[in-house]
Scaffold this motif. Structure first.
Motif, mmCIF file in Angstrom:
data_model
loop_
_atom_site.group_PDB
_atom_site.id
_atom_site.type_symbol
_atom_site.label_atom_id
_atom_site.label_comp_id
_atom_site.label_asym_id
_atom_site.label_seq_id
_atom_site.Cartn_x
_atom_site.Cartn_y
_atom_site.Cartn_z
ATOM 1 N N LEU A 280 0.821 -1.208 0.000
ATOM 2 C CA LEU A 280 0.000 0.000 0.000
ATOM 3 C C LEU A 280 0.854 1.256 0.000
ATOM 4 O O LEU A 280 1.841 1.347 0.747
ATOM 5 C CB LEU A 280 -0.915 0.012 1.232
ATOM 6 N N ASP B 246 -0.413 6.488 3.441
ATOM 7 C CA ASP B 246 -1.724 7.088 3.714
ATOM 8 C C ASP B 246 -2.876 6.413 2.970
ATOM 9 O O ASP B 246 -3.972 6.967 2.878
ATOM 10 C CB ASP B 246 -1.732 8.586 3.382
ATOM 11 N N ILE B 247 -2.647 5.213 2.454
ATOM 12 C CA ILE B 247 -3.713 4.458 1.788
ATOM 13 C C ILE B 247 -4.022 3.215 2.622
ATOM 14 O O ILE B 247 -3.114 2.483 3.016
ATOM 15 C CB ILE B 247 -3.303 4.056 0.362
ATOM 16 N N ASP B 248 -5.301 2.988 2.887
ATOM 17 C CA ASP B 248 -5.710 1.863 3.735
ATOM 18 C C ASP B 248 -5.862 0.560 2.961
ATOM 19 O O ASP B 248 -5.479 -0.506 3.442
ATOM 20 C CB ASP B 248 -7.038 2.199 4.439
ATOM 21 N N THR C 229 -6.571 -1.156 -1.391
ATOM 22 C CA THR C 229 -6.756 -0.910 -2.822
ATOM 23 C C THR C 229 -8.090 -1.494 -3.254
ATOM 24 O O THR C 229 -8.622 -2.421 -2.628
ATOM 25 C CB THR C 229 -5.624 -1.544 -3.650
ATOM 26 N N SER D 190 -9.190 5.653 3.204
ATOM 27 C CA SER D 190 -8.577 6.131 1.967
ATOM 28 C C SER D 190 -8.159 4.925 1.131
ATOM 29 O O SER D 190 -7.506 4.018 1.630
ATOM 30 C CB SER D 190 -7.355 7.000 2.268
ATOM 31 N N PHE D 191 -8.536 4.935 -0.138
ATOM 32 C CA PHE D 191 -8.195 3.809 -0.988
ATOM 33 C C PHE D 191 -7.885 4.274 -2.406
ATOM 34 O O PHE D 191 -8.267 5.373 -2.822
ATOM 35 C CB PHE D 191 -9.305 2.751 -0.989
ATOM 36 N N VAL D 192 -7.157 3.432 -3.121
ATOM 37 C CA VAL D 192 -6.810 3.708 -4.513
ATOM 38 C C VAL D 192 -7.598 2.768 -5.414
ATOM 39 O O VAL D 192 -7.575 1.555 -5.200
ATOM 40 C CB VAL D 192 -5.300 3.515 -4.766
ATOM 41 N N THR E 196 -7.446 0.894 -8.530
ATOM 42 C CA THR E 196 -6.322 0.487 -9.372
ATOM 43 C C THR E 196 -6.642 0.599 -10.860
ATOM 44 O O THR E 196 -5.724 0.687 -11.678
ATOM 45 C CB THR E 196 -5.902 -0.959 -9.059
ATOM 46 N N ASN F 279 -6.170 4.553 -11.045
ATOM 47 C CA ASN F 279 -5.143 5.160 -10.193
ATOM 48 C C ASN F 279 -5.659 6.428 -9.509
ATOM 49 O O ASN F 279 -4.924 7.401 -9.326
ATOM 50 C CB ASN F 279 -3.873 5.473 -10.991
ATOM 51 N N VAL G 186 -7.291 8.260 -6.169
ATOM 52 C CA VAL G 186 -7.447 8.157 -4.719
ATOM 53 C C VAL G 186 -8.867 8.594 -4.344
ATOM 54 O O VAL G 186 -9.357 9.632 -4.805
ATOM 55 C CB VAL G 186 -6.420 9.033 -3.978
ATOM 56 N N ARG H 269 -11.643 8.844 -0.928
ATOM 57 C CA ARG H 269 -11.837 8.778 0.523
ATOM 58 C C ARG H 269 -13.318 8.592 0.816
ATOM 59 O O ARG H 269 -14.170 9.295 0.268
ATOM 60 C CB ARG H 269 -11.328 10.052 1.200
#
Length: 398
Positions: free
Chosen positions: A84, A87-89, A91, A147-149, A151, A154, A156, A158
């Motif tokens: 990860l 600051d990303i929890d 994906t 917070s997640f990305v 994929t 790409n 971000v 929240r």
């Protein structure tokens, strides 16, 4: 390639199982998996996803799986917790599953299902960094932000929601058009969603252009979309999905526009078939009174514009969330087809209120001084429907 095709010829007669959850996210539903629970082989995953949803189904019903014969209910989400960024929890990978065809499409993002990511991660105790910093994370009441990305794009995202009793709180305090019953209210913030697939907010470099004989705007924010005026195609702005589904000539024209837009945006080469889910295409119109699928009437003064999206060749019964975010962004771009349909005075200050077949949705799209999208914010609801195991025949695809 964004689309994988799996051979579903019967080989194994013994079922295997995989842990899974089933969530409604916004006006969509999907099966959610945690990456470590999935087979490593991409072909095996494709086979699992197709069997779980019930595709391909030439009857269009997906009766042998958990889909329901429409693209908004034929979805898979994979949640990851490895490698990860700071600051990303977690994906989030979205997969759109075909209905009549054996498509497993990784091309785009689903914004509606994004509302389920945070509650799923919290309910399944996947917020390891937050738990380390706050050992009482799963015991307290209040708000949690995940917070997640995504994929696929790409981007971000929240998601902020309330928790109680060690799980995402479910109540009837927040509602969205197109959904009845309780849910978890989730405020979604898409951070810098411009150029999600093409790298540019305006992938062709033009605000408007002529494709397939029609004036359109191609915009990439959260997902690539192409917008065309409903009146230019002779379509009633407030047309409902069933009537639009019967209008084969208009849908064929829209697909032609979508294909040319995909080439112009650099998503495909000339002569190739565009992905199922991108670019999305929408008919846009100035506000007027509209009667929704439920029979409720939205007055023109409640709305800033009207949209009708086509998703996977089918008229959407609400509005795909990433398409909605892109619409709100396009509304802020002077000279775009969407901007020219926008009301001079917004129904709700700072928000673009968009009318769709099930009602309306409000989006706060913030632009920076350079004309790029800083963020797009929207309120959704989600609900956990079940947790358990999905059964499938593992044919051992390598």
């Amino acid at each position: 390639m964004a689309t994988l095709r799996a051979q579903t010829r019967q080989k194994s007669t013994v079922q295997s199982s995989v842990p899974a959850s089933y969530y409604r996210g916004g006006t969509s539903r999907g099966i959610m998996f945690h990456t470590p629970d999935l087979p490593a082989s991409s072909k095996s995953r494709a086979s699992l996803f197709l069997q779980a949803i019930g595709a391909p189904d030439p009857h269009g019903r997906q009766l042998n799986g958990m889909g329901a014969g429409v693209s908004s209910l034929s979805k898979i989400c994979i949640i990851g917790t490895d490698d990860l960024p700071t600051d990303i929890d977690v994906t989030y990978t979205f997969i759109g599953i075909g209905i009549e065809r054996d498509e497993v499409d990784y091309a785009g993002n689903c914004g509606n299902m994004a509302s389920a990511v945070g509650p799923y991660a919290y309910n399944n105790r996947l917020l390891h960094a937050q738990e380390k910093a706050d050992p009482g994370l799963y015991e307290r009441e209040g708000e949690v932000t995940v917070s997640f990305v995504n994929t696929n794009t790409n981007t971000v995202i929240r998601g902020k929601f309330r928790v109680e009793g060690g799980q995402a709180r479910v109540d009837d305090e927040t509602s969205i058009d197109g959904v009845s019953g309780p849910g978890t209210g989730v405020m979604l913030d898409f951070i810098r969603p411009g150029g999600s697939k093409t790298g540019k907010l305006l992938p062709t470099g033009k605000v408007t252009e002529r494709l397939a004989g029609y004036d359109v705007s191609c915009v990439d924010s959260a997902n690539p979309c192409v917008f065309v005026r409903a009146k230019d195609l002779g379509v009633e702005p407030t047309i409902l999905p069933d009537r639009l589904l019967e209008d084969h000539a208009t849908r064929a024209t829209l697909e032609k526009i979508r294909t040319e837009a995909a080439v112009a945006m650099g998503l495909i080469k000339a002569g190739e078939e565009p992905p199922r889910v991108i670019p999305k295409i929408a008919l846009v119109s100035p506000t007027q009174d509209q009667t929704t699928l439920s029979g409720k009437v939205n007055s023109a003064s409640e709305l800033d514009l009207i949209i009708r999206f086509i998703s996977d060749a089918q008229p959407h019964r609400a509005s795909p969330l990433t398409g909605t975010l892109c619409t709100a962004t396009a509304a802020k771009i002077a000279g775009s087809v969407v901007n020219e349909c926008l009301s001079e005075r917004l129904a709700l200050e700072n928000y673009v209120t968009i009318g769709h077949p099930s009602g309306k949705i409000q989006v706060d799209a913030q632009m920076d001084e350079n004309g790029d999208v800083e963020s797009a914010r929207v309120l959704r609801t989600t609900r956990r429907l079940f947790e358990g195991k999905v059964f499938w025949n593992d044919h051992g695809e390598a």
